[in-house]
Write an enzyme that holds these catalytic residues in place. Structure first.
Site, PDB file in Angstrom:
ATOM      1  N   HIS A  23       0.922  -1.049   0.088  1.00 11.04           N
ATOM      2  CA  HIS A  23       0.232  -0.152   0.403  1.00 11.04           C
ATOM      3  C   HIS A  23       0.527   0.835  -0.199  1.00 11.04           C
ATOM      4  O   HIS A  23       1.418   1.554   0.647  1.00 11.04           O
ATOM      5  CB  HIS A  23      -0.945  -0.055   1.116  1.00 11.04           C
ATOM      6  CG  HIS A  23      -1.674   0.847   1.465  1.00 11.04           C
ATOM      7  ND1 HIS A  23      -3.438   1.167   1.065  1.00 11.04           N
ATOM      8  CD2 HIS A  23      -1.023   2.547   1.269  1.00 11.04           C
ATOM      9  CE1 HIS A  23      -3.977   2.103   1.284  1.00 11.04           C
ATOM     10  NE2 HIS A  23      -2.521   3.177   1.381  1.00 11.04           N
ATOM     11  N   HIS A  25       1.512   5.398  -2.009  1.00 14.03           N
ATOM     12  CA  HIS A  25       1.659   6.584  -2.565  1.00 14.03           C
ATOM     13  C   HIS A  25       2.137   7.300  -3.127  1.00 14.03           C
ATOM     14  O   HIS A  25       3.746   7.406  -2.099  1.00 14.03           O
ATOM     15  CB  HIS A  25       0.267   7.768  -1.539  1.00 14.03           C
ATOM     16  CG  HIS A  25      -1.001   7.611  -0.962  1.00 14.03           C
ATOM     17  ND1 HIS A  25      -2.238   7.161  -1.394  1.00 14.03           N
ATOM     18  CD2 HIS A  25      -1.124   6.468   0.112  1.00 14.03           C
ATOM     19  CE1 HIS A  25      -3.333   6.798  -0.749  1.00 14.03           C
ATOM     20  NE2 HIS A  25      -1.784   5.833   0.169  1.00 14.03           N
ATOM     21  N   LYS A 115      -9.652  -0.134  -5.678  1.00 13.17           N
ATOM     22  CA  LYS A 115      -9.452   0.727  -4.174  1.00 13.17           C
ATOM     23  C   LYS A 115     -10.820   1.133  -4.431  1.00 13.17           C
ATOM     24  O   LYS A 115     -11.516   2.531  -5.507  1.00 13.17           O
ATOM     25  CB  LYS A 115      -8.268   1.690  -4.677  1.00 13.17           C
ATOM     26  CG  LYS A 115      -8.202   2.531  -2.615  1.00 13.17           C
ATOM     27  CD  LYS A 115      -7.635   1.973  -2.301  1.00 13.17           C
ATOM     28  CE  LYS A 115      -8.111   3.000  -0.517  1.00 13.17           C
ATOM     29  NZ  LYS A 115      -6.575   2.430  -0.716  1.00 13.17           N
ATOM     30  N   HIS A 152     -10.652   1.115   1.448  1.00 10.34           N
ATOM     31  CA  HIS A 152      -9.809   2.421   2.702  1.00 10.34           C
ATOM     32  C   HIS A 152     -11.310   1.715   3.611  1.00 10.34           C
ATOM     33  O   HIS A 152     -12.552   3.101   3.402  1.00 10.34           O
ATOM     34  CB  HIS A 152     -10.225   3.558   2.475  1.00 10.34           C
ATOM     35  CG  HIS A 152      -9.943   4.840   3.460  1.00 10.34           C
ATOM     36  ND1 HIS A 152      -8.723   5.468   3.680  1.00 10.34           N
ATOM     37  CD2 HIS A 152      -9.826   5.377   4.435  1.00 10.34           C
ATOM     38  CE1 HIS A 152      -8.665   6.556   4.429  1.00 10.34           C
ATOM     39  NE2 HIS A 152      -9.640   6.133   5.324  1.00 10.34           N
ATOM     40  N   HIS A 190      -4.371  -0.932   5.898  1.00 12.21           N
ATOM     41  CA  HIS A 190      -3.556   0.438   6.575  1.00 12.21           C
ATOM     42  C   HIS A 190      -4.831   0.187   8.163  1.00 12.21           C
ATOM     43  O   HIS A 190      -5.916   1.308   8.287  1.00 12.21           O
ATOM     44  CB  HIS A 190      -3.728   1.657   6.326  1.00 12.21           C
ATOM     45  CG  HIS A 190      -4.837   2.688   5.153  1.00 12.21           C
ATOM     46  ND1 HIS A 190      -5.957   2.422   6.131  1.00 12.21           N
ATOM     47  CD2 HIS A 190      -4.763   3.193   4.614  1.00 12.21           C
ATOM     48  CE1 HIS A 190      -6.816   3.535   4.936  1.00 12.21           C
ATOM     49  NE2 HIS A 190      -5.582   3.649   3.592  1.00 12.21           N
ATOM     50  N   ASP A 263       1.099   2.467   3.661  1.00 13.46           N
ATOM     51  CA  ASP A 263       0.439   3.180   3.450  1.00 13.46           C
ATOM     52  C   ASP A 263       1.809   5.399   3.590  1.00 13.46           C
ATOM     53  O   ASP A 263       0.867   5.900   4.174  1.00 13.46           O
ATOM     54  CB  ASP A 263      -0.446   3.786   4.310  1.00 13.46           C
ATOM     55  CG  ASP A 263      -1.554   5.034   4.225  1.00 13.46           C
ATOM     56  OD1 ASP A 263      -1.714   5.405   3.051  1.00 13.46           O
ATOM     57  OD2 ASP A 263      -2.407   5.241   4.810  1.00 13.46           O
ATOM     58  N   ALA A 279      -3.899  14.896   6.151  1.00 16.91           N
ATOM     59  CA  ALA A 279      -3.795  13.550   5.888  1.00 16.91           C
ATOM     60  C   ALA A 279      -2.874  12.639   5.341  1.00 16.91           C
ATOM     61  O   ALA A 279      -2.287  12.239   4.389  1.00 16.91           O
ATOM     62  CB  ALA A 279      -4.928  12.919   6.526  1.00 16.91           C
TER      63      ALA A 279
HETATM   64  C1  NCD Z   1      -3.340   9.582   1.505  1.00 21.53           C
HETATM   65  C2  NCD Z   1      -2.575  10.227   0.752  1.00 21.53           C
HETATM   66  O1  NCD Z   1      -2.484  11.780   1.463  1.00 21.53           O
HETATM   67  O2  NCD Z   1      -3.479  10.282  -0.131  1.00 21.53           O
HETATM   68  N1  NCD Z   1      -3.531   9.863   3.660  1.00 21.53           N
HETATM   69  C3  NCD Z   1      -3.297   8.945   4.670  1.00 21.53           C
HETATM   70  O3  NCD Z   1      -3.540   9.843   5.800  1.00 21.53           O
HETATM   71  N2  NCD Z   1      -3.276   7.945   4.901  1.00 21.53           N
HETATM   72  C4  NCD Z   1      -4.903   8.736   1.419  1.00 21.53           C
HETATM   73  C5  NCD Z   1      -4.781   7.407   2.381  1.00 21.53           C
HETATM   74  O4  NCD Z   1      -4.355   5.936   2.107  1.00 21.53           O
HETATM   75  O5  NCD Z   1      -6.110   7.242   3.697  1.00 21.53           O
HETATM   76 ZN    ZN Z   2      -2.757   5.210   1.543  1.00 27.63          ZN
END
Ligand code: NCD
Ligand code: ZN
Length: 361
Positions: A23, A25, A115, A152, A190, A263, A279
């Site tokens: 997982h 980004h 997702k 999510h 997560h 994450d 976040a």
């Molecule tokens: C993630 C993001 O910034 O893309 N943020 C996070 O707080 N984990 C999105 C997500 O996985 O919820």
């Molecule tokens: Zn994420």
């Protein structure tokens, strides 16, 4: 005592099969040049989240995105991005069949999952699904094609306390979904609560969960220690200590339905240190080190390899990696910040001592 020396040596250096991040980004554009090399230095593969702006909703977009990610991988590094689609109310089952076809050729990049972001749940989730029943034909196609559903798991209702949104999601959404699609492989991403850990442990062979390093290391006090600390703010938000302990127990249990997913979610520092901060915690620069610390703190380093390197590929029905990585007990300090396009990226625990260090390839 000579007899104890081999043990001592063994626990100061560990070798594990090269792991994957299930997982992640990485964003797009210039950001890729900072964050992709961090992940490629640690992991063989990573599940790439599709919450770009605009989101990755077609196979064509996913494969183009994979090519941009590959362009940011250092030369000679065999890192492979595993791509995902972003589910919206309007996605067509046909797109799922196209996604599935990328896996059968064995050539080029693959789309292995889709997702589900409940609309409004987190960063760039506005285009997410407003009502799961709207995508039932798509989920039907996913179940048939063997594409995984990544979830999510938080309800979005403002009436539900932020800290309860995961547990309520399980009761209101996940349990009915699980019942309606018994063969669909679902990964609850997560997880952050004892309720989620317990649900996954009992949900049978087709339901799994990823756990981040930061949810293993920290409870919600970390967000408020000596003042508000935006770099510890992510969604789902850190929870009470009792939940952290339940996650550590799950991750170190040997149960194959729990596996590594960082994450890692980079944001420009000025947008995290903001009146309405984004976040997401950035951990890709030291992900394995943080997991090793969490497993070591509970005396379970011997369980790290299965969690990091075996359970994920087994659940995704992909081959385990060959080759290994070595972690050494040696304190080091990660940088306070990295360049991030025109901005700065502040990693979690930047400037602080980490007890474990991944040795270079
Ligand atoms: C993630 C993001 O910034 O893309 N943020 C996070 O707080 N984990 C999105 C997500 O996985 O919820
Ligand atoms: Zn994420």
């Amino acid at each position: 005592m000579p007899a104890s020396q081999p043990n001592q040596a063994a626990s100061d250096r560990i070798h594990i099969t090269r792991p994957d991040d299930w997982h992640l980004h990485v964003r797009d554009g210039q950001a890729l040049d900072t964050v992709v090399p961090h992940t490629a230095a640690q992991f063989a593969r990573a599940i790439i989240m599709p919450n770009l702006k605009p989101p990755v909703t077609t196979v064509e977009q996913a494969l183009d995105y994979a090519a941009r990610i590959r362009a940011a991988v250092p030369t000679g590094n065999p890192f492979t991005p595993l791509m995902t689609l972003y589910l919206t109310d309007r996605i067509a089952p046909q797109e799922i069949r196209r996604a599935s076809a990328t896996r059968s050729t064995g050539l080029g990049d693959m789309v292995v999952a889709a997702k589900l972001y409940p609309a409004g749940a987190t960063t760039n989730s506005d285009a997410g699904v407003t009502d799961i029943r709207l995508i039932y034909p798509v989920l039907e196609a996913m179940q048939k094609e063997g594409l995984l559903l990544l979830v999510h798991g938080e309800v979005t209702s403002p009436d539900i306390d932020l800290f309860d949104r995961e547990a309520v999601f399980i009761d209101q959404q996940l349990i009915p979904l699980r019942r309606d699609f018994p063969e669909l492989r679902i990964v609850m991403e997560h997880i952050t609560t004892k309720e989620a850990a317990q649900y996954i442990a009992e949900a049978g062979p087709h339901t799994a969960a990823t756990i981040t390093a930061h949810h293993l290391l920290f409870n919600r006090n970390a967000i408020f220690t000596g003042g508000i600390r935006p770099h510890y703010y992510c969604l789902p938000v850190l929870k009470r200590e009792v939940h952290r302990q339940a996650l550590v127990a799950a991750a170190t249990s040997g149960d194959p339905h729990f596996f590594l997913g960082t994450d890692s979610a980079p944001h420009p520092a000025h947008l995290k240190e903001h009146a309405s901060g984004c976040a997401g915690c950035y951990t890709a620069h030291a992900a394995l080190e943080m997991y090793a610390q969490a497993f070591d703190e509970t005396g379970a380093l011997d369980r790290l390899e299965a969690f990091a390197s075996f359970h994920g590929p087994d659940f995704y029905r992909l081959p385990r990696n060959s080759g290994s990585v070595t972690l050494e007990r040696r304190a080091w300090q990660a940088p306070q910040a990295y360049p991030f396009g025109d901005a700065e990226l502040k990693p979690l625990l930047g400037g602080e001592l980490l007890p474990w260090k991944l040795l270079d390839r």
